[in-house]
Design a protein around this motif. Structure first.
Motif, PDB file in Angstrom:
ATOM      1  N   PHE A   1       0.799  -1.170  -0.028  1.00 54.60           N
ATOM      2  CA  PHE A   1      -0.002   0.066   0.145  1.00 54.60           C
ATOM      3  C   PHE A   1       0.874   1.421  -0.036  1.00 54.60           C
ATOM      4  O   PHE A   1       0.410   2.440   0.524  1.00 54.60           O
ATOM      5  CB  PHE A   1      -1.046   0.033   1.097  1.00 54.60           C
ATOM      6  N   GLU A   2       2.021   1.185  -0.550  1.00 49.32           N
ATOM      7  CA  GLU A   2       2.866   2.471  -0.680  1.00 49.32           C
ATOM      8  C   GLU A   2       2.313   3.669  -1.113  1.00 49.32           C
ATOM      9  O   GLU A   2       2.249   4.530  -1.015  1.00 49.32           O
ATOM     10  CB  GLU A   2       4.199   1.817  -1.030  1.00 49.32           C
ATOM     11  N   ARG A   3       1.246   3.181  -2.609  1.00 44.38           N
ATOM     12  CA  ARG A   3       0.941   4.199  -3.204  1.00 44.38           C
ATOM     13  C   ARG A   3      -0.196   4.952  -2.399  1.00 44.38           C
ATOM     14  O   ARG A   3      -0.468   6.249  -2.611  1.00 44.38           O
ATOM     15  CB  ARG A   3       0.445   3.767  -4.455  1.00 44.38           C
ATOM     16  N   LEU A   4      -0.870   4.325  -1.563  1.00 45.16           N
ATOM     17  CA  LEU A   4      -1.856   4.915  -0.842  1.00 45.16           C
ATOM     18  C   LEU A   4      -1.110   5.755   0.451  1.00 45.16           C
ATOM     19  O   LEU A   4      -1.639   6.784   0.665  1.00 45.16           O
ATOM     20  CB  LEU A   4      -2.743   3.838  -0.119  1.00 45.16           C
ATOM     21  N   TRP A   5      -0.048   5.100   1.032  1.00 45.63           N
ATOM     22  CA  TRP A   5       0.368   6.034   1.931  1.00 45.63           C
ATOM     23  C   TRP A   5       1.021   7.414   1.223  1.00 45.63           C
ATOM     24  O   TRP A   5       1.256   8.184   2.134  1.00 45.63           O
ATOM     25  CB  TRP A   5       1.358   5.199   2.532  1.00 45.63           C
ATOM     26  N   GLU A   6       1.667   7.152   0.047  1.00 48.28           N
ATOM     27  CA  GLU A   6       2.320   8.380  -0.494  1.00 48.28           C
ATOM     28  C   GLU A   6       1.114   9.557  -0.570  1.00 48.28           C
ATOM     29  O   GLU A   6       1.364  10.539  -0.363  1.00 48.28           O
ATOM     30  CB  GLU A   6       2.801   7.876  -1.676  1.00 48.28           C
ATOM     31  N   CYS A  18      -1.765  -2.550   6.753  1.00 51.19           N
ATOM     32  CA  CYS A  18      -2.654  -1.453   7.413  1.00 51.19           C
ATOM     33  C   CYS A  18      -2.920  -0.257   6.286  1.00 51.19           C
ATOM     34  O   CYS A  18      -2.221  -0.038   5.554  1.00 51.19           O
ATOM     35  CB  CYS A  18      -1.640  -0.770   8.666  1.00 51.19           C
ATOM     36  N   VAL A  19      -3.991   0.433   6.396  1.00 48.14           N
ATOM     37  CA  VAL A  19      -4.344   1.565   5.702  1.00 48.14           C
ATOM     38  C   VAL A  19      -4.834   2.766   6.622  1.00 48.14           C
ATOM     39  O   VAL A  19      -5.267   2.449   7.788  1.00 48.14           O
ATOM     40  CB  VAL A  19      -5.473   1.092   4.540  1.00 48.14           C
ATOM     41  N   GLU A  55      -4.664  -6.775  -3.203  1.00 47.32           N
ATOM     42  CA  GLU A  55      -5.513  -6.738  -4.164  1.00 47.32           C
ATOM     43  C   GLU A  55      -6.802  -5.595  -3.988  1.00 47.32           C
ATOM     44  O   GLU A  55      -7.413  -5.306  -5.164  1.00 47.32           O
ATOM     45  CB  GLU A  55      -6.609  -7.941  -4.255  1.00 47.32           C
ATOM     46  N   SER A  56      -7.058  -4.842  -2.884  1.00 49.95           N
ATOM     47  CA  SER A  56      -7.723  -3.995  -2.393  1.00 49.95           C
ATOM     48  C   SER A  56      -7.413  -2.534  -3.015  1.00 49.95           C
ATOM     49  O   SER A  56      -7.802  -1.468  -2.660  1.00 49.95           O
ATOM     50  CB  SER A  56      -8.347  -3.866  -1.050  1.00 49.95           C
ATOM     51  N   ILE A  57      -5.922  -2.543  -3.436  1.00 52.18           N
ATOM     52  CA  ILE A  57      -5.278  -1.143  -3.461  1.00 52.18           C
ATOM     53  C   ILE A  57      -6.161  -0.326  -4.294  1.00 52.18           C
ATOM     54  O   ILE A  57      -6.357   1.218  -4.000  1.00 52.18           O
ATOM     55  CB  ILE A  57      -3.934  -1.355  -3.948  1.00 52.18           C
TER      56      ILE A  57
END
Length: 370
Positions: free
Chosen positions: A96-101, A173-174, A355-357
């Motif tokens: 989930f790096e792109r989400l955290w970014e 984690c998100v 897969e939920s990204i």
């Protein structure tokens, strides 16, 4: 010469009644504040140390209490450069790096990132995570190596004096809110968010070993979520401790006597902070995990599970929930109080499948408006 006019008796009487009324209100306020202090308040008139047991403390206990007390008495320094350290405990690559970014975007100088990869060196897709890996060792679920990794992350993050709050996160984690909300939530209170509750059942105090005596009694033994968020003083206490850490290293592990399976990451921090600074912890974790299925592992969310409704439901929870593991299944619910006010409990959530990204990326701006 003009005679000096004397004050009228009636006006003087009214003034005297007013003074007495104010004095009475002040007295009531002082008594109320003494008996019912705010949750995060620690009276300077009382010694920080908890009541000593009837027995004589060992030299190691006495030394530990002195060190802990000095750490807790160190004043918290908040400045414009104060940062939150986000510490990721992961087996390898972070999905989930792109989400955290997206979460960190526009907030340079207010956060730090640390990655402990226990199995393989991660391939980073976000430049924010490049160069943020710490020296890591293998981590085995349920063993003291989990606590070792947590302490390793804290030791690295504590080197930056501007880091004032420390959040432990997993690869699944998100974030549930935008960065400003999370930052203000963590930095705006003097609490650490460590989950700690008493469970007399087989997954709680049955795991306790009398070999922990005399330093850790069964009455002190607590259980809680591994996913903590701690202020700087508590982070320092965690890496400075040797006495209690050694007790859990030796006597809280899988495959003990009488078929006991003790997991140090679920008991170490909940127990020592219940013993050493009970009013300094919130008794809930700011990371949501759904154990409602009653399995060994919490509920995990597939891509089709991730919706706006799911995320808003999680962010609306404002009551912490604990269930004992004995036959009585006693349920305890307490409001999540932030500086005395009821607030949503959770800032993060797990476990989400990689897969939920895409769903999370598409929904991020909507469910994190708060």
């Amino acid at each position: 010469m003009k005679a000096v006019q004397l004050p009228r008796p009636r006006a003087f009487a009214r003034r005297r009644v007013w003074i007495l009324a104010v004095a009475a209100l002040i007295s009531v306020a002082v008594v109320w504040a003494y008996h019912y202090p705010p949750q995060h308040y620690a009276s300077p008139m009382k010694d920080w140390l908890p009541a000593e047991p009837d027995r004589e403390l060992t030299d190691e206990e006495r030394a530990s209490r002195v060190v802990f007390r000095q750490i807790l008495l160190t004043p918290t320094v908040h400045s414009r450069r104060s940062k939150v350290a986000f510490m990721f405990l992961t087996p390898g690559t972070l999905p989930f790096e792109r989400l955290w970014e997206k979460f960190f975007e526009g907030h340079d100088g207010r956060y730090s990132i640390y990655v402990h990869a226990s199995r393989e060196k991660p391939d980073h897709v976000s430049p924010l995570f490049v160069g943020r890996d710490v020296r890591s060792e293998k981590v085995q679920w349920g063993t003291i190596s989990m606590v070792d990794a947590e302490r390793r992350l804290l030791a690295n993050a504590l080197q930056d004096i501007d880091n004032q709050h420390f959040v432990l996160l997993s690869d699944s984690c998100v974030p549930l809110h935008n960065f400003d909300y999370v930052y203000d939530y963590l930095m705006g209170t003097n609490l650490s968010f460590i989950d700690s509750f008493y469970d007399p059942g087989p997954h709680g105090n049955f795991r306790y070993s009398r070999n922990m005596l005399p330093e850790v009694t069964e009455a002190d033994f607590r259980k809680g979520s591994q996913w903590f968020s701690v202020k700087r003083q508590h982070a320092l206490m965690t890496i400075a401790d040797n006495l209690y850490y050694t007790k859990f290293k030796l006597y809280c592990k899988p495959g003990m006597e009488d078929g006991r399976n003790c997991y140090a990451d679920e008991h170490y921090l909940p127990t020592i902070f219940k013993m050493m600074d009970p009013i300094g912890i919130a008794n809930w974790s700011v990371t949501h995990v759904d154990w409602s299925e009653g399995k060994w592992h919490p509920k995990a969310y597939r891509a089709q599970d991730v919706s706006y409704e799911l995320l808003k439901n999680i962010t609306s929870i404002d009551t912490s929930h604990h269930v004992t593991s004995d036959s009585q299944k006693i349920v305890t619910q307490n409001p999540c109080l932030w500086n005395g006010m009821k607030r949503p409990c959770y800032l993060f959530a797990r476990k989400f499948y990689p897969e939920s990204i895409n769903n999370l990326m598409n929904l991020f701006s909507n469910y994190t408006l708060s």
